[in-house]
Design a protein around this motif. Structure first.
Motif, short mmCIF file in Angstrom:
data_model
loop_
_atom_site.label_atom_id
_atom_site.label_comp_id
_atom_site.label_asym_id
_atom_site.label_seq_id
_atom_site.Cartn_x
_atom_site.Cartn_y
_atom_site.Cartn_z
N ARG A 21 0.87 -1.24 0.03
CA ARG A 21 -0.13 -0.06 0.22
C ARG A 21 0.81 1.31 -0.19
NH1 ARG A 21 -4.20 -1.85 4.57
NH2 ARG A 21 -2.34 -2.69 5.66
N ALA A 78 -3.18 -9.60 -1.93
CA ALA A 78 -4.62 -9.00 -1.85
C ALA A 78 -5.39 -8.97 -0.50
CB ALA A 78 -5.46 -9.97 -2.75
N GLY A 79 -6.30 -8.50 -0.32
CA GLY A 79 -7.30 -8.32 0.76
C GLY A 79 -8.34 -8.35 0.44
N ILE A 115 -15.73 -11.00 3.15
CA ILE A 115 -17.28 -10.81 2.55
C ILE A 115 -18.08 -9.68 3.56
CG2 ILE A 115 -17.57 -12.69 1.39
CD1 ILE A 115 -18.75 -14.24 3.81
N SER A 145 -17.64 0.67 5.89
CA SER A 145 -17.06 1.72 6.13
C SER A 145 -16.39 2.22 4.90
CB SER A 145 -16.44 2.14 7.51
OG SER A 145 -15.33 1.51 7.44
N LYS A 191 -13.39 3.46 5.29
CA LYS A 191 -12.10 2.75 5.69
C LYS A 191 -12.11 1.11 5.11
CE LYS A 191 -10.00 5.22 9.49
NZ LYS A 191 -10.02 5.42 11.13
N GLY A 192 -13.20 0.36 5.58
CA GLY A 192 -13.30 -0.77 5.02
C GLY A 192 -13.09 -1.13 3.54
N THR A 218 -9.75 -12.42 -10.23
CA THR A 218 -10.84 -13.46 -9.80
C THR A 218 -11.86 -13.24 -11.06
OG1 THR A 218 -12.33 -11.73 -9.06
CG2 THR A 218 -10.94 -12.76 -7.64
N GLY A 272 -6.14 -18.39 4.15
CA GLY A 272 -6.19 -16.84 4.36
C GLY A 272 -7.73 -16.41 3.75
N ALA A 273 -7.80 -16.90 2.52
CA ALA A 273 -8.89 -16.49 1.64
C ALA A 273 -10.29 -17.11 2.42
CB ALA A 273 -8.93 -16.82 0.37
N ARG A 308 -12.07 -15.61 5.43
CA ARG A 308 -12.88 -14.29 4.91
C ARG A 308 -13.97 -14.45 4.12
NH1 ARG A 308 -7.17 -13.67 5.75
NH2 ARG A 308 -6.79 -12.11 7.14
N LEU A 309 -13.96 -15.50 3.29
CA LEU A 309 -14.92 -15.74 2.25
C LEU A 309 -15.84 -16.78 2.43
CD1 LEU A 309 -12.53 -15.09 -0.95
CD2 LEU A 309 -14.09 -13.27 0.36
C1 HXC Z 1 -16.71 -5.20 7.71
C2 HXC Z 1 -14.69 -4.94 8.05
C3 HXC Z 1 -14.21 -6.17 7.96
C4 HXC Z 1 -15.48 -7.17 7.83
C5 HXC Z 1 -12.34 -5.45 8.44
N1 HXC Z 1 -13.41 -4.46 8.03
N2 HXC Z 1 -13.16 -6.35 8.25
N3 HXC Z 1 -15.73 -4.48 7.76
N4 HXC Z 1 -16.65 -6.52 7.70
N5 HXC Z 1 -15.20 -8.42 7.99
C6 HXC Z 1 -13.01 -2.74 8.19
C7 HXC Z 1 -12.80 -2.39 9.49
O1 HXC Z 1 -13.81 -2.41 10.36
C8 HXC Z 1 -11.93 -1.02 9.39
O2 HXC Z 1 -12.93 0.06 9.17
C9 HXC Z 1 -11.34 -1.28 8.09
O3 HXC Z 1 -12.05 -2.28 7.38
C10 HXC Z 1 -10.00 -1.58 8.05
O4 HXC Z 1 -9.89 -2.66 9.05
P1 HXC Z 1 -8.27 -3.17 9.60
O5 HXC Z 1 -8.24 -4.64 10.15
O6 HXC Z 1 -7.65 -2.07 10.21
O7 HXC Z 1 -7.39 -3.36 8.09
P2 HXC Z 1 -6.04 -3.94 7.74
O8 HXC Z 1 -5.33 -4.38 8.93
O9 HXC Z 1 -5.33 -3.03 6.86
O10 HXC Z 1 -6.29 -5.33 7.06
C11 HXC Z 1 -6.80 -5.53 5.80
C12 HXC Z 1 -8.04 -6.45 5.44
C13 HXC Z 1 -7.33 -7.78 6.12
C14 HXC Z 1 -8.31 -6.73 4.06
C15 HXC Z 1 -9.03 -6.17 6.22
O11 HXC Z 1 -8.39 -8.87 5.82
C16 HXC Z 1 -6.19 -8.32 5.58
O12 HXC Z 1 -5.14 -7.72 5.87
N6 HXC Z 1 -6.30 -9.45 4.73
C17 HXC Z 1 -5.15 -9.56 4.00
C18 HXC Z 1 -5.52 -11.51 3.58
C19 HXC Z 1 -6.63 -11.35 2.75
O13 HXC Z 1 -7.56 -10.92 2.83
N7 HXC Z 1 -6.66 -12.62 1.92
C20 HXC Z 1 -7.88 -13.11 1.12
C21 HXC Z 1 -7.61 -12.77 -0.02
S1 HXC Z 1 -8.88 -13.54 -1.05
P3 HXC Z 1 -13.33 0.91 10.16
O14 HXC Z 1 -14.23 2.01 9.71
O15 HXC Z 1 -14.15 0.18 11.23
O16 HXC Z 1 -12.09 1.61 10.94
C22 HXC Z 1 -9.04 -12.77 -2.66
C23 HXC Z 1 -9.97 -13.30 -3.56
C24 HXC Z 1 -10.18 -14.68 -3.70
O17 HXC Z 1 -8.51 -11.56 -2.79
C25 HXC Z 1 -11.09 -15.24 -4.58
C26 HXC Z 1 -11.57 -16.82 -4.30
C27 HXC Z 1 -12.77 -17.08 -5.15
#
Ligand code: HXC
Length: 289
Positions: free
Chosen positions: A69, A95-96, A99, A106, A108-109, A146, A196-197, A200-201
């Motif tokens: 980033r 990636a991040g 669902i 938000s 930020k999300g 994707t 990881g995926a 979250r998914l």
């Molecule tokens: C709603 C959410 C949330 C959730 C986070 N947020 N998770 N909102 N539902 N489940 C919001 C938070 O409330 C916050 O907003 C903002 O997002 C930032 O949250 P942080 O946790 O501080 O973010 P950060 O530490 O930067 O983490 C980034 C992330 C995290 C994307 C949220 O999950 C991550 O680092 N992921 C990396 C690995 C990953 O995601 N792998 C999967 C990739 S799969 P507020 O306003 O509350 O402050 C993929 C496609 C696969 O890409 C396809 C398969 C078919």
């Protein structure tokens, strides 16, 4: 599927290479002789992956923590690599995603996803690409996308939007950078479960309902994705550029079809259908005479 030394002499950078699909692709590249650079936000998983690879394959693996980033950190990191010698390949895998109903996101999300996928992928591509162009070096870029880049997807809107942008970058840069010998393609995987995926998914582990949507009735096997990535990274098919290749057991084509649900019909069901259609045809004919 390939000669063991297919990627010998190549230096390949895999972002997010410490875990998931990135780790698996890095392993396969190393198995075919490539030297690897892997980066990500967590030192421990990068180190673990580097150890796994070097203990198994005769390959060098360099790992560094990096948050894509930050555009300056990205450029400094790429400069650091190129000072040791130019890369031959880049896999934009980091990636991040999570669902969530879009109404509950938000700003930020939204930014959390788009800053990684949309902005970070561009920063990395730009940093590597401009150095290739400056030094007249050819290279290969693979973007992990994707199938939502074609269909859109509910509940993962920031990811679908960002990956669609990167799909557009793939096509645009293939045209702009082709003259420099840079090829750029995308891989659009369907369900290839990784920790990881899936956390979250698919947090409730509902694999069955997901499998219902794949005609092949199964998730992807990692070797299938690894083979495709290795093929795109190898020499021998430079004319293939600007393409995003879906590898999803025809999941997205099925989901988009008007009659996809008919996949569930048994032979008996089809016989009943045929009878109903025949009855309707006969009724029409009777009305005509
Ligand atoms: C709603 C959410 C949330 C959730 C986070 N947020 N998770 N909102 N539902 N489940 C919001 C938070 O409330 C916050 O907003 C903002 O997002 C930032 O949250 P942080 O946790 O501080 O973010 P950060 O530490 O930067 O983490 C980034 C992330 C995290 C994307 C949220 O999950 C991550 O680092 N992921 C990396 C690995 C990953 O995601 N792998 C999967 C990739 S799969 P507020 O306003 O509350 O402050 C993929 C496609 C696969 O890409 C396809 C398969 C078919």
């Amino acid at each position: 599927m390939f000669k063991e030394d297919l990627l010998k002499g190549k230096k390949i950078l895999v972002t997010g290479g410490g875990t998931g699909l990135g780790r698996e692709m890095a392993k396969h590249f190393a198995m075919h002789g490539a030297e690897l650079y892997i980066c990500g936000r967590r030192q421990n998983v990068l180190e673990e992956t580097a150890n796994i690879i070097t203990s198994k394959y005769d390959s060098k693996v360099y790992f560094d923590t990096l948050d894509i980033r930050d555009s300056k950190d990205v450029d400094d990191y790429v400069q650091f690599i190129f000072e040791k010698g130019p890369l031959d390949g880049l896999v934009n895998n980091a990636a991040g995603n999570f669902i969530s109903p879009t109404k509950d996101l938000s700003p930020k999300g939204f930014d959390a996803i788009s800053n990684i996928v949309f902005h970070g992928t561009f920063y990395m591509t730009h940093s590597v690409g401009k150095r290739w162009i400056e030094s007249s070096k050819k290279g290969s870029i693979i973007n992990i996308l994707t199938t939502w880049v074609w269909t859109g997807s509910p509940y993962v809107v920031p990811s679908a939007m960002s990956k669609s942008g990167i799909n557009t970058m793939t096509k645009s840069l293939a045209a702009e950078w082709g003259k420099y010998g840079i090829k750029i393609n995308g891989i659009a995987p369907g369900p290839f479960p990784t920790k990881g995926a899936w956390e979250r998914l698919n947090p409730d582990n509902n694999d069955e309902s997901m499998m219902d949507t794949v005609p092949l009735g199964r998730v992807g096997e990692m070797i299938e994705l690894q083979n495709l990535a290795t093929f795109l990274m190898a020499d021998g098919c430079d004319y293939l550029t600007g393409q995003t290749i879906g590898i999803d057991g025809a999941q997205y084509l099925t989901g988009g079809g008007t009659f996809s649900q008919l996949d569930k019909l048994t032979d008996d069901d089809w016989e009943k259908m045929r009878q109903l259609i025949r009855n309707a045809n006969n009724k029409d004919k009777a009305n005509r005479t």
